[in-house]
Enzyme design. Structure first.
Site, PDB file in Angstrom:
ATOM      1  N   ASP A 277     -14.073  24.411  34.695  1.00 13.25           N
ATOM      2  CA  ASP A 277     -12.883  24.952  34.039  1.00 13.25           C
ATOM      3  C   ASP A 277     -12.101  23.758  33.490  1.00 13.25           C
ATOM      4  O   ASP A 277     -12.693  22.729  33.190  1.00 13.25           O
ATOM      5  CB  ASP A 277     -12.064  25.795  35.019  1.00 13.25           C
ATOM      6  CG  ASP A 277     -11.289  26.914  34.327  1.00 13.25           C
ATOM      7  OD1 ASP A 277     -10.586  26.611  33.344  1.00 13.25           O
ATOM      8  OD2 ASP A 277     -11.380  28.076  34.749  1.00 13.25           O
ATOM      9  N   HIS A 311     -13.288  22.923  30.332  1.00 10.41           N
ATOM     10  CA  HIS A 311     -12.840  23.767  29.225  1.00 10.41           C
ATOM     11  C   HIS A 311     -11.867  23.024  28.316  1.00 10.41           C
ATOM     12  O   HIS A 311     -11.928  23.117  27.094  1.00 10.41           O
ATOM     13  CB  HIS A 311     -12.182  25.033  29.770  1.00 10.41           C
ATOM     14  CG  HIS A 311     -13.158  26.003  30.348  1.00 10.41           C
ATOM     15  ND1 HIS A 311     -12.776  27.210  30.885  1.00 10.41           N
ATOM     16  CD2 HIS A 311     -14.513  25.949  30.489  1.00 10.41           C
ATOM     17  CE1 HIS A 311     -13.844  27.872  31.305  1.00 10.41           C
ATOM     18  NE2 HIS A 311     -14.905  27.121  31.093  1.00 10.41           N
TER      19      HIS A 311
END
Length: 455
Positions: A277, A311
């Protein structure tokens, strides 16, 4: 004989006196950090002269989770009395939760591995913690410190999470979503945190790996983290935090690298992040809880970090209702071939309120990102859009965003700013942004006031 007896008495007395001398207490270091805003000196603990408490002296046994967990707890209790270092020697040590105390440094020797169980029962009873910006009682983080002062983790060893069960919990079936809905409704209607008990058979709210909750003078230095059930490093409502020289690898659902939340006076430097993430995700609480706590994330400096995957290189939000100001990222690099959406991404929605201001990102190098250098979105609700209603509508003020000296090979766009019509984004400045290949448009902008790019 008398002279000899007197001499021996003096030696014995001095020896006994030396043995009874008080242990050296925890020291402090102060760190002055350069930033384009007034940055207070950061105070962090110095355990170098403190007494050592080796976990094997308290009964730790490799491959014995129960004995090792109990030994670590006993060593922490002993070290906390006057301040000390809890030493994990070389080898792999299976354990359950670790609850740190004030004036304690958990120190991992080279070759030491603390391997954390993935049995949820090992993280009970429930503790005062959070889930995505909402306060609740949930499974204990694997390493947890609550209202501690002068606390740290250091050394060349490794913290590693077993993942067999947590991987199963990555899924979000209806029962899990119903539990999230229940927590959201309790937080939105000011139900006391003590009544927000989230440990049951269906919630499956995974614990953080490391959470420092309401702590002061925190040091994380030198070790490796492998795997994480949820957010990896979470300083929450903390003051004076130094995170440096870490190597973090965690690929899974919500596996951010470090999530500073409602924390102030913090440095993150010389770290390597390889995440499933966001690498660095700046938070500041969600909705009513954050408005109640009223503590912005403020005075955060990030420098000299490498991101192998994530991300975003740097994200702010979407849990940012307490406000975020004075953030400076300098001299960070994204590895060639990294999987990444944006270099810098701000996300909020009509439920958050708060503010984002005085953000500076400078001297960034990357090969390619799938979206853009800068992304700002003000209507990011994910699954929450239809899951729960808007109890109170508050827009987010976003202003004074500065990006300078970027070198990027390929992007879809340079900047996409989707501001709110009622409260446009203001004062966004890009300088020396070098992008070799823009696959779509340079700028995709809605509701922006005073955007300027200089080359």
């Amino acid at each position: 004989m008398k002279r000899r007896s007197v001499y021996m008495f003096v030696i014995l007395f001095l020896s006994l006196f030396a043995c009874k001398q008080k242990p050296v207490p925890v020291g402090h270091q102060t760190l002055k950090v350069d930033a384009p805003f007034e940055m207070p000196e950061i105070i962090y603990p110095d355990f170098s002269a403190c007494e050592e408490f080796v976990i094997t002296d308290f009964g730790a046994v490799q491959d014995n989770r129960q004995n090792t967990s109990a030994a670590i707890a006993k060593a922490i209790d002993a070290a906390s009395i006057s301040g000390g270092r809890v030493i994990v020697p070389e080898g792999e040590w299976l354990c359950g939760k670790i609850h740190l105390k004030s004036n304690v440094n958990l120190h991992l020797k080279k070759g030491a591995v603390l391997l954390f169980s993935d049995n949820p029962e090992d993280y009970l009873p429930a503790v005062y913690t959070t889930w995505e910006g909402m306060e609740c009682y949930n499974y204990s983080p694997l390493i947890y410190a609550y209202e501690c002062k002068n606390v740290g983790i250091s050394g060349e060893g490794e913290l590693k999470a077993k993942m067999d069960l947590w991987k199963v919990w990555f899924a979000r079936p209806p029962a899990h979503m119903n539990s999230l809905k229940r927590l959201y409704e309790m937080a939105s209607t000011d139900v006391p945190v003590e009544e927000r008990q989230m440990v049951n058979d269906t919630a499956n709210l995974r614990p953080h790996f490391i959470q420092f909750n309401r702590c002061e003078n925190v040091l994380l230095d030198g070790f490796t983290i492998t795997n994480s059930p949820f957010w990896t490093i979470h300083p929450y409502l903390c003051k004076n935090v130094v995170v440096r020289n870490l190597n973090v690898f965690a690929h899974g659902h919500n596996n951010d690298g470090v999530d500073p939340e409602m924390s102030q006076n913090m440095l993150i430097e010389n770290c390597v992040f390889d995440q499933g993430d966001d690498a660095i995700a700046v938070k500041s609480g969600r909705n009513q809880d954050a408005w109640r706590l009223n503590t912005p994330t403020k005075n955060l400096v990030i420098r000299n970090c490498m991101v192998k995957n994530g991300h975003q290189l740097l994200a702010i939000g979407s849990e940012m209702s307490g406000g975020v100001e004075n953030v400076y990222m300098d001299s960070c690099t994204v590895a060639d071939g990294a999987s990444m959406f944006h270099l810098f991404y701000l996300k909020t929605n009509e439920r958050r309120g708060g503010f984002i201001k005085n953000i500076f990102v400078k001297n960034i190098k990357a090969d390619s990102v799938s979206k853009g250098v800068l992304g700002i979105e003000t209507d990011v609700l994910y699954q929450w859009r239809d899951l729960v209603p808007t109890y109170e509508r508050r827009l987010t003020s976003i202003s004074d965003i500065h990006l300078e000296n970027f070198e990027v090979n390929k992007v879809q766009f340079v900047s996409r700013i989707l501001g709110d019509e009622e409260l446009p984004v203001k004062n966004v400045f890009l300088k020396n942004i070098s992008v070799k290949n823009v696959e779509a448009e340079d700028y995709i902008h809605e509701n922006v006031i005073n955007f300027r790019r200089e080359d």
